[in-house]
Design an enzyme around this catalytic site. Sequence first.
Site, short mmCIF file in Angstrom:
data_model
loop_
_atom_site.label_atom_id
_atom_site.label_comp_id
_atom_site.label_asym_id
_atom_site.label_seq_id
_atom_site.Cartn_x
_atom_site.Cartn_y
_atom_site.Cartn_z
N LYS A 32 30.26 46.54 -58.88
CA LYS A 32 31.66 46.08 -58.90
C LYS A 32 32.48 47.13 -59.64
O LYS A 32 32.27 47.36 -60.83
CB LYS A 32 31.76 44.72 -59.61
CG LYS A 32 33.20 44.24 -59.77
CD LYS A 32 33.25 42.99 -60.65
CE LYS A 32 34.69 42.65 -60.99
NZ LYS A 32 34.78 41.55 -61.98
N GLY B 44 40.38 36.63 -67.23
CA GLY B 44 40.17 35.82 -68.42
C GLY B 44 41.30 34.88 -68.77
O GLY B 44 41.24 34.18 -69.79
N ALA C 162 38.80 36.80 -60.83
CA ALA C 162 39.65 36.81 -62.04
C ALA C 162 40.75 35.77 -61.99
O ALA C 162 41.47 35.64 -61.00
CB ALA C 162 40.25 38.18 -62.30
N ASN D 87 34.02 33.61 -64.41
CA ASN D 87 33.18 33.62 -65.60
C ASN D 87 33.79 32.78 -66.72
O ASN D 87 33.18 31.83 -67.21
CB ASN D 87 32.96 35.06 -66.09
CG ASN D 87 32.12 35.12 -67.35
OD1 ASN D 87 30.91 34.96 -67.32
ND2 ASN D 87 32.77 35.35 -68.49
N THR D 88 35.02 33.12 -67.11
CA THR D 88 35.65 32.49 -68.27
C THR D 88 35.75 30.98 -68.12
O THR D 88 35.50 30.23 -69.08
CB THR D 88 37.04 33.09 -68.51
OG1 THR D 88 36.90 34.49 -68.73
CG2 THR D 88 37.72 32.45 -69.70
#
Length: 254
Positions: free
Chosen positions: A96, A157, A183, A205-206
């Site tokens: 990535k 994030g 994102a 992810n976050t």
Amino acid sequence: MLDPFVIGGITLSSRLFIGTGKYSRNTLIPEVVASSGSQVITVALRRVDPESRDNIVSHIPPHMTLLPNTSGARTAGEAVRIARLARAAGLGNWVKIEVINDQKYLLPDNLETIRATEILAAEGFVVLPYMSPDLSAAIRMKEAGAAAIMPLGSPIGSNRGLRTKELLRILISEVDLPVIVDAGIGRPSEAAEAMELGASAVLLNTAIATARDPLLMAEAFREAVSSGRKAYLAGLGPVEETAVASSPLTGFLK
């Protein structure tokens, strides 16, 4: 497999990609993998320490496809070096590309990303570039050899959701590559919405790592991505400006 997703020669049944950052403990990673059903996981090379007892890669189940990222790169040259190091370290040939100069919003540098994509694709990498959603840049990334494009939904994030929705819609419509929304997705409903638009997958992810219950949240995202994909395949009903009755309003009393 009724709806396979093939990328880089690998057939995936899950369209949810996950990350490895921000967890309270690395031992949560295999549990999140199980709850999410994900088959692809991204990891920053700078967080990989083969000499550490708590090496993050050791917590990733062996069946997972690793997606090393070039987090920390500011130029195409730095991204290329990180990708080569990741492959040399045995992390595979998926990468990535992240090239970021902006330190406030962490927005990717599309021009440097295109340059890195061209070099690494020519070297046999399966390149998934993280990008600001721009049609011209996306087309150039395809021409450079990208296996997919990864446009942001909102700043990384931030958990702010699909702030680039209309631009994502254009990329999905006009670029003949898988579009993986990456994102900013903070809620399962936003992941479902991205899939309803026609995205091939989402990476997040976050939203999982910072949830009060990461395992339950991973399960929620698993179901949301699946539901959104099913809705897209089923074909969403038309949107009307005025009311349209579901049943006849006249004639039944005659």
